[in-house]
Design a protein around this motif. Structure first.
Motif, PDB file in Angstrom:
ATOM      1  N   VAL A  81       0.805  -1.378  -0.174  1.00  0.00           N
ATOM      2  CA  VAL A  81      -0.626  -0.100   0.125  1.00  0.00           C
ATOM      3  C   VAL A  81       0.920   1.148   0.105  1.00  0.00           C
ATOM      4  O   VAL A  81       1.816   1.182   0.568  1.00  0.00           O
ATOM      5  CB  VAL A  81      -0.358  -0.054   1.281  1.00  0.00           C
ATOM      6  CG1 VAL A  81      -1.961  -1.171   1.235  1.00  0.00           C
ATOM      7  CG2 VAL A  81      -0.424   0.154   2.214  1.00  0.00           C
ATOM      8  N   GLY A  82       0.347   2.384   0.120  1.00  0.00           N
ATOM      9  CA  GLY A  82       1.108   4.029  -0.431  1.00  0.00           C
ATOM     10  C   GLY A  82       0.399   4.318   0.571  1.00  0.00           C
ATOM     11  O   GLY A  82      -1.188   4.294  -0.081  1.00  0.00           O
ATOM     12  N   LEU A  83       0.828   5.929   0.627  1.00  0.00           N
ATOM     13  CA  LEU A  83       0.258   6.871   1.474  1.00  0.00           C
ATOM     14  C   LEU A  83       0.729   8.621   0.742  1.00  0.00           C
ATOM     15  O   LEU A  83       2.393   8.150   1.591  1.00  0.00           O
ATOM     16  CB  LEU A  83       0.414   6.688   3.073  1.00  0.00           C
ATOM     17  CG  LEU A  83      -0.880   7.526   3.920  1.00  0.00           C
ATOM     18  CD1 LEU A  83      -2.160   7.794   3.097  1.00  0.00           C
ATOM     19  CD2 LEU A  83      -0.732   7.854   5.612  1.00  0.00           C
ATOM     20  N   GLU A  84       0.354   9.108   0.196  1.00  0.00           N
ATOM     21  CA  GLU A  84       0.807  10.422  -0.985  1.00  0.00           C
ATOM     22  C   GLU A  84       1.231  10.822   0.469  1.00  0.00           C
ATOM     23  O   GLU A  84       0.066  11.076   1.792  1.00  0.00           O
ATOM     24  CB  GLU A  84      -0.242  10.727  -0.953  1.00  0.00           C
ATOM     25  CG  GLU A  84       0.706  11.216  -1.995  1.00  0.00           C
ATOM     26  CD  GLU A  84      -0.711  12.547  -3.569  1.00  0.00           C
ATOM     27  OE1 GLU A  84       0.478  12.983  -4.158  1.00  0.00           O
ATOM     28  OE2 GLU A  84      -1.729  12.547  -3.323  1.00  0.00           O
ATOM     29  N   GLY A 171       3.750  11.230  -9.145  1.00  0.00           N
ATOM     30  CA  GLY A 171       5.222  11.496  -7.991  1.00  0.00           C
ATOM     31  C   GLY A 171       5.782  10.481  -7.445  1.00  0.00           C
ATOM     32  O   GLY A 171       5.383   9.226  -7.560  1.00  0.00           O
ATOM     33  N   SER A 172       6.560  10.785  -6.278  1.00  0.00           N
ATOM     34  CA  SER A 172       7.699   9.520  -5.854  1.00  0.00           C
ATOM     35  C   SER A 172       7.149   9.805  -3.864  1.00  0.00           C
ATOM     36  O   SER A 172       7.982   9.073  -3.131  1.00  0.00           O
ATOM     37  CB  SER A 172       8.551   9.833  -5.870  1.00  0.00           C
ATOM     38  OG  SER A 172       9.280  11.218  -5.957  1.00  0.00           O
ATOM     39  N   PHE A 173       6.629  11.386  -3.935  1.00  0.00           N
ATOM     40  CA  PHE A 173       6.153  11.021  -2.486  1.00  0.00           C
ATOM     41  C   PHE A 173       5.245  10.243  -2.012  1.00  0.00           C
ATOM     42  O   PHE A 173       3.805  10.816  -1.296  1.00  0.00           O
ATOM     43  CB  PHE A 173       5.485  13.217  -2.126  1.00  0.00           C
ATOM     44  CG  PHE A 173       6.486  14.014  -2.416  1.00  0.00           C
ATOM     45  CD1 PHE A 173       7.502  14.003  -1.492  1.00  0.00           C
ATOM     46  CD2 PHE A 173       6.775  14.641  -4.073  1.00  0.00           C
ATOM     47  CE1 PHE A 173       9.440  15.191  -1.419  1.00  0.00           C
ATOM     48  CE2 PHE A 173       7.660  15.011  -4.025  1.00  0.00           C
ATOM     49  CZ  PHE A 173       8.666  15.728  -2.948  1.00  0.00           C
ATOM     50  N   TRP A 174       5.769   9.694  -2.134  1.00  0.00           N
ATOM     51  CA  TRP A 174       5.085   8.491  -0.768  1.00  0.00           C
ATOM     52  C   TRP A 174       5.845   7.280  -0.249  1.00  0.00           C
ATOM     53  O   TRP A 174       6.541   7.028  -0.355  1.00  0.00           O
ATOM     54  CB  TRP A 174       4.271   7.528  -2.343  1.00  0.00           C
ATOM     55  CG  TRP A 174       3.513   8.450  -2.843  1.00  0.00           C
ATOM     56  CD1 TRP A 174       3.319   8.031  -4.676  1.00  0.00           C
ATOM     57  CD2 TRP A 174       2.431   7.834  -3.181  1.00  0.00           C
ATOM     58  NE1 TRP A 174       2.769   9.011  -5.089  1.00  0.00           N
ATOM     59  CE2 TRP A 174       1.300   8.278  -4.158  1.00  0.00           C
ATOM     60  CE3 TRP A 174       1.047   6.879  -2.582  1.00  0.00           C
ATOM     61  CZ2 TRP A 174       0.105   8.466  -4.418  1.00  0.00           C
ATOM     62  CZ3 TRP A 174      -0.314   7.470  -2.789  1.00  0.00           C
ATOM     63  CH2 TRP A 174      -0.953   7.992  -3.964  1.00  0.00           C
ATOM     64  N   PHE A 175       4.685   7.412   1.207  1.00  0.00           N
ATOM     65  CA  PHE A 175       5.125   5.947   2.324  1.00  0.00           C
ATOM     66  C   PHE A 175       4.170   4.458   1.758  1.00  0.00           C
ATOM     67  O   PHE A 175       3.548   4.742   1.607  1.00  0.00           O
ATOM     68  CB  PHE A 175       4.312   6.786   3.441  1.00  0.00           C
ATOM     69  CG  PHE A 175       4.563   7.669   3.493  1.00  0.00           C
ATOM     70  CD1 PHE A 175       6.772   8.372   4.188  1.00  0.00           C
ATOM     71  CD2 PHE A 175       3.862   8.521   4.539  1.00  0.00           C
ATOM     72  CE1 PHE A 175       6.797   9.561   5.041  1.00  0.00           C
ATOM     73  CE2 PHE A 175       4.773   9.740   4.619  1.00  0.00           C
ATOM     74  CZ  PHE A 175       6.121   9.988   4.919  1.00  0.00           C
ATOM     75  N   GLN A 258      13.861  14.583  -5.051  1.00  0.00           N
ATOM     76  CA  GLN A 258      12.729  14.082  -5.863  1.00  0.00           C
ATOM     77  C   GLN A 258      11.808  15.950  -6.213  1.00  0.00           C
ATOM     78  O   GLN A 258      11.310  15.710  -6.880  1.00  0.00           O
ATOM     79  CB  GLN A 258      11.684  13.999  -4.411  1.00  0.00           C
ATOM     80  CG  GLN A 258      12.252  12.152  -4.276  1.00  0.00           C
ATOM     81  CD  GLN A 258      10.740  12.221  -2.774  1.00  0.00           C
ATOM     82  OE1 GLN A 258      10.305  11.619  -3.122  1.00  0.00           O
ATOM     83  NE2 GLN A 258      11.182  12.250  -1.420  1.00  0.00           N
ATOM     84  N   GLU A 259      12.151  16.749  -5.367  1.00  0.00           N
ATOM     85  CA  GLU A 259      11.858  18.506  -6.483  1.00  0.00           C
ATOM     86  C   GLU A 259      12.346  17.908  -7.938  1.00  0.00           C
ATOM     87  O   GLU A 259      12.176  19.462  -9.074  1.00  0.00           O
ATOM     88  CB  GLU A 259      13.174  19.519  -5.031  1.00  0.00           C
ATOM     89  CG  GLU A 259      12.351  19.217  -3.985  1.00  0.00           C
ATOM     90  CD  GLU A 259      13.186  20.123  -3.109  1.00  0.00           C
ATOM     91  OE1 GLU A 259      12.677  20.336  -1.294  1.00  0.00           O
ATOM     92  OE2 GLU A 259      14.386  19.873  -3.144  1.00  0.00           O
ATOM     93  N   VAL A 260      12.791  17.457  -7.492  1.00  0.00           N
ATOM     94  CA  VAL A 260      14.163  18.097  -9.219  1.00  0.00           C
ATOM     95  C   VAL A 260      13.445  16.554 -10.654  1.00  0.00           C
ATOM     96  O   VAL A 260      14.099  17.224 -11.309  1.00  0.00           O
ATOM     97  CB  VAL A 260      15.219  17.869  -9.596  1.00  0.00           C
ATOM     98  CG1 VAL A 260      15.951  19.352  -8.806  1.00  0.00           C
ATOM     99  CG2 VAL A 260      16.040  16.682  -9.151  1.00  0.00           C
ATOM    100  N   CYS A 261      12.624  16.095 -10.155  1.00  0.00           N
ATOM    101  CA  CYS A 261      12.253  14.847 -10.923  1.00  0.00           C
ATOM    102  C   CYS A 261      11.472  15.385 -11.229  1.00  0.00           C
ATOM    103  O   CYS A 261      10.079  16.047 -10.804  1.00  0.00           O
ATOM    104  CB  CYS A 261      11.802  13.492  -9.902  1.00  0.00           C
ATOM    105  SG  CYS A 261      11.201  12.204 -10.683  1.00  0.00           S
ATOM    106  N   PRO A 262      11.292  15.114 -13.094  1.00  0.00           N
ATOM    107  CA  PRO A 262       9.571  15.679 -13.646  1.00  0.00           C
ATOM    108  C   PRO A 262       8.589  15.265 -13.108  1.00  0.00           C
ATOM    109  O   PRO A 262       7.600  15.544 -13.359  1.00  0.00           O
ATOM    110  CB  PRO A 262      10.034  15.126 -15.212  1.00  0.00           C
ATOM    111  CG  PRO A 262      12.000  15.163 -15.192  1.00  0.00           C
ATOM    112  CD  PRO A 262      11.557  14.657 -13.718  1.00  0.00           C
ATOM    113  N   TRP A 263       8.891  13.892 -12.381  1.00  0.00           N
ATOM    114  CA  TRP A 263       7.360  12.940 -12.187  1.00  0.00           C
ATOM    115  C   TRP A 263       6.714  13.893 -11.613  1.00  0.00           C
ATOM    116  O   TRP A 263       5.349  13.995 -11.312  1.00  0.00           O
ATOM    117  CB  TRP A 263       7.744  11.401 -12.129  1.00  0.00           C
ATOM    118  CG  TRP A 263       8.241  11.285 -13.352  1.00  0.00           C
ATOM    119  CD1 TRP A 263       9.095  10.795 -14.300  1.00  0.00           C
ATOM    120  CD2 TRP A 263       7.128  10.122 -14.378  1.00  0.00           C
ATOM    121  NE1 TRP A 263       9.594   9.980 -15.590  1.00  0.00           N
ATOM    122  CE2 TRP A 263       8.003  10.078 -15.347  1.00  0.00           C
ATOM    123  CE3 TRP A 263       5.818  10.777 -14.352  1.00  0.00           C
ATOM    124  CZ2 TRP A 263       6.899   9.223 -16.892  1.00  0.00           C
ATOM    125  CZ3 TRP A 263       4.889   9.783 -15.843  1.00  0.00           C
ATOM    126  CH2 TRP A 263       5.893   9.740 -16.751  1.00  0.00           C
TER     127      TRP A 263
END
Length: 388
Positions: A81-84, A171-175, A258-263
């Protein structure tokens, strides 16, 4: 309890739906077979890139990461599971202000381990009560689990060059959290494509050169010993002198890759109130923090991930950030830190004073040198005086 004769596809459907009902943002299910990155992980450990994180290098820990069934006997399925947790900076100017510290977004409020673990356990209990008896265990970062590989296997995204799991359009900001279960379920299609393409933004932007691209198997590589998150959280001793100037004003963790990642232009604010920045954690004053007492630290960071660094680790980081700022306004506060009870704080305060072009620094350093009894701190003071 529903009939235990439900087909695996129906069981998986119900589990995914319940995970979303419990507040998780995404859910997928993967087979808990041996890791395809087990050899790469072992090579990474053998190269010493785990630094002082000895728990990663234990023989049993390596074996468990190779095969989840070693961790949880009989494990056949992984519910992932993921949590943003993304939230935009309340004051974007703070990150550009060297007098203020930057705390990684995930650490600006409640400790996610507690929130995620509680929900995962509730999900496992629901499976037991509503679907079928299961044996398993829930993990949130604290177990010997390669969560990102399992998440990719569960169809949730791909593991990028910065080692993070990226979800297309999210994006990638996920636990990430995992429940290993001893039952066979219907599995999601593994995520196959690497959407990083030729983009090298994260590797190029890492100030310390911690990101090393991919190995021959395609697994992303990072030298944790150079990672700002490692240096400001996991490293318990002195930050290497050559890396201190590269940390800037990041005092706990780092989001640069993560901040520079285009996604991450697709990242949306988390709906979890627990992840909103609590007061004082979105661009804190470095001068204020470097003189924080133990009582103030304990009160301010109750329930916060920042407790992991302990007061001495956080103040070490803040002293480095003040040295990188290099402003005379920081001298009085650093003079206080130079007399802190913790040698780790005193040594980094000495380094910071050596970075500031102010004659008062020499007097402060000499005064401390006359009474200092810690050999390492003495060496830091002498080095700073030699640089004046």
């Amino acid at each position: 309890m529903e009939s235990t004769l439900l087909l695996p596809a129906k069981l998986s459907e119900r589990i995914r739906a319940q995970a979303l009902e419990m507040g998780f943002g995404v859910a997928g299910i993967a087979p808990a077979h041996e890791s395809a990155q087990g050899d790469a992980f072992a090579r990474w450990v053998d190269a010493g890139m785990h630094g002082e994180m000895g728990y990663l290098a234990r023989e049993d820990a390596v074996a468990k990461r190779r095969d989840p069934a070693v961790l949880v006997p009989g494990a056949r399925s992984a519910v992932v599971v993921g949590l943003e947790y993304y939230n935009a900076d309340a004051d974007p100017a703070a990150t550009a202000d060297p007098s203020r510290g930057i705390v990684a977004r995930y650490a600006r409020n409640h400790d996610y381990h507690e929130l995620m673990k509680e929900r995962l356990i509730a999900l496992q209990e629901w499976i037991n009560a509503e679907l079928l008896p299961v044996t398993g265990r829930a993990y949130v970062d604290t177990g010997a689990v390669l969560e990102r590989e399992l998440a990719s296997r569960a169809g949730l995204g791909w593991q990028a060059r910065n080692t993070m799991l990226i979800q297309p359009g999210r994006g990638s900001f996920w636990f990430l959290g995992v429940i290993l279960l001893d039952v066979e379920l219907a599995y999601d299609e593994a995520f196959q494509k690497d959407h990083c393409g030729t983009c090298n933004a994260c590797v190029s932007a890492c100030p310390t050169g911690a990101l090393l691209g991919r190995d021959e198997t395609g697994a992303p590589r990072m030298d944790a010993r150079r990672c700002i998150s490692y240096l400001t959280i996991e490293l318990k001793g002195a930050i290497p002198r050559d890396l201190r100037p590269l940390i800037g004003n990041r005092v706990y963790g780092c989001d640069i890759c993560q901040e520079v990642c285009p996604w991450n232009r697709f990242a949306t604010p988390s709906a979890e109130e627990a992840f909103l920045a609590r007061e004082g954690l979105d661009g804190p004053s470095l001068i204020e923090w470097v003189t924080m007492t133990q009582e103030e630290f304990s009160a301010r960071f109750k329930g916060s991930p920042i407790k992991r660094a302990k007061r001495r680790g956080l103040l070490r980081n803040v002293a480095v950030a003040l040295g990188n700022w290099g402003a005379p306004e920081a001298v009085p506060a650093l003079a206080v830190a130079l007399n802190d009870e913790e040698p780790l704080v005193r040594g980094h305060a000495a380094w910071a004073l050596g970075q500031i072009p102010d004659e008062r620094c020499v007097d402060v350093l000499r005064a401390r040198l006359a009474v200092e009894d810690d050999e390492w701190v003495v060496s830091e003071i002498r080095s700073s005086l030699d640089e004046k």
